[in-house]
Design an enzyme around this catalytic site. Structure first.
Site, short mmCIF file in Angstrom:
data_model
loop_
_atom_site.label_atom_id
_atom_site.label_comp_id
_atom_site.label_asym_id
_atom_site.label_seq_id
_atom_site.Cartn_x
_atom_site.Cartn_y
_atom_site.Cartn_z
NE ARG A 98 2.66 -2.40 9.43
CZ ARG A 98 1.53 -2.23 8.76
NH1 ARG A 98 1.54 -2.26 7.44
NH2 ARG A 98 0.39 -2.03 9.40
CB SER A 102 -4.37 0.99 4.08
OG SER A 102 -3.31 0.73 3.19
CE LYS A 107 -4.76 1.61 -0.32
NZ LYS A 107 -4.09 0.32 -0.15
CB SER A 165 -0.97 0.00 1.18
OG SER A 165 -2.06 -0.86 0.91
#
Length: 269
Positions: free
Chosen positions: A248, A110, A65, A62
């Site tokens: 993350r 997301s 994106k 993602s």
């Protein structure tokens, strides 16, 4: 001799200045393994943890994106990020996806199905025109893979390539309209305060029981920009538990705060 003389004057780009550091202790707190890269744009100095891995390509997940939003706006596949993505009625494991939403919200949560709808509107031919201009890693798209090529298959991007793209994006050096860039940048704001702004995007691929995650973006502080890219996986190939999902961003912010003094203590909102 003249030819040799001329060849001798060709400028060779200097190798990037890279300092290596060991940040494994931050990854250990979340049972993660991976790599981290930061660029101080003002000095051109990189700081890397696990440098060989920073040069390894992974699916962008993602993080794509970001260019996908730019391409959607540039091609007219979306007019702006208030355009509505209609839920297709298929219940998915992420409850926040199971509803109609604007494209702005789709980026923030997301929502993969929304961006797959966008990808089908863009189409493979227009991706093949747009992607080489943006120089976002090495994306490979065909009509058959138009709504999955950033999640599966041979597309790859390294942490160095992520930062290169983000730096050009932040400096308005991409071949896109300023409107497209400004709209997309606004969607990436994750936190801000006196003298600082954090922008970023996570990513997550799940293939054959193997999970891989990203957090990329930049911090603007006191008129300077610092670009980061983290890629991580659960230690020992384990499943993606809450530590992976949260880690993350948490690992990245802890490194930015504790090693570089780039975020205040309450930056994670």
């Amino acid at each position: 001799m003249l030819l040799l003389g001329l060849l001798g004057t060709v400028a060779v780009p200097p190798a990037p200045r890279i300092t290596e550091r060991n940040y494994q202790r931050y990854f250990d707190r979340y049972d993660l393994q991976g790599s981290f890269l930061l660029l101080d744009a003002a000095t051109g100095q990189y700081t890397a943890y696990n440098l060989p891995r920073c040069r390894q390509g992974f699916l962008p997940a993602s993080t794509f994106k970001i260019p996908n939003t730019l391409i959607g706006l540039e091609t007219g596949a979306i007019r702006d990020t208030t355009d509505l993505c209609r839920w297709d009625g298929v219940k998915r494991s992420f409850p926040q996806w199971n509803q109609d939403m604007t494209m702005a919200r789709a980026l923030r949560v997301s929502c993969v199905p929304c961006y797959q709808q966008l990808a089908r509107r863009v189409g493979a031919a227009r991706y093949q025109q747009q992607l080489p201009k943006l120089k976002f890693g090495r994306m490979q798209v065909t009509p058959a893979t138009v709504d999955t090529f950033w999640l599966a298959g041979p597309s790859r991007i390294t942490q160095f390539e992520q930062i290169d793209f983000l730096q050009r994006f932040q400096r308005n050096k991409l071949p896109v309209a300023r409107r497209s860039a400004d709209i997309t940048k606004a969607l990436l704001v994750l936190g801000r305060g006196p003298g600082w702004t954090l922008r970023g995007k996570t990513g997550w691929t799940m293939q054959a029981g193997h999970d891989n995650g990203w957090f990329v973006g930049w911090v603007e502080q006191a008129g300077k920009a610092y670009f980061f890219a983290l890629n991580a996986e659960p230690q020992n190939g384990g499943p993606a538990a809450a530590n992976f999902i949260q880690g993350r961003r948490a690992v990245t912010e802890q490194i930015l705060r504790q090693e570089f003094g780039l975020l205040p203590a309450a930056a994670h909102q």
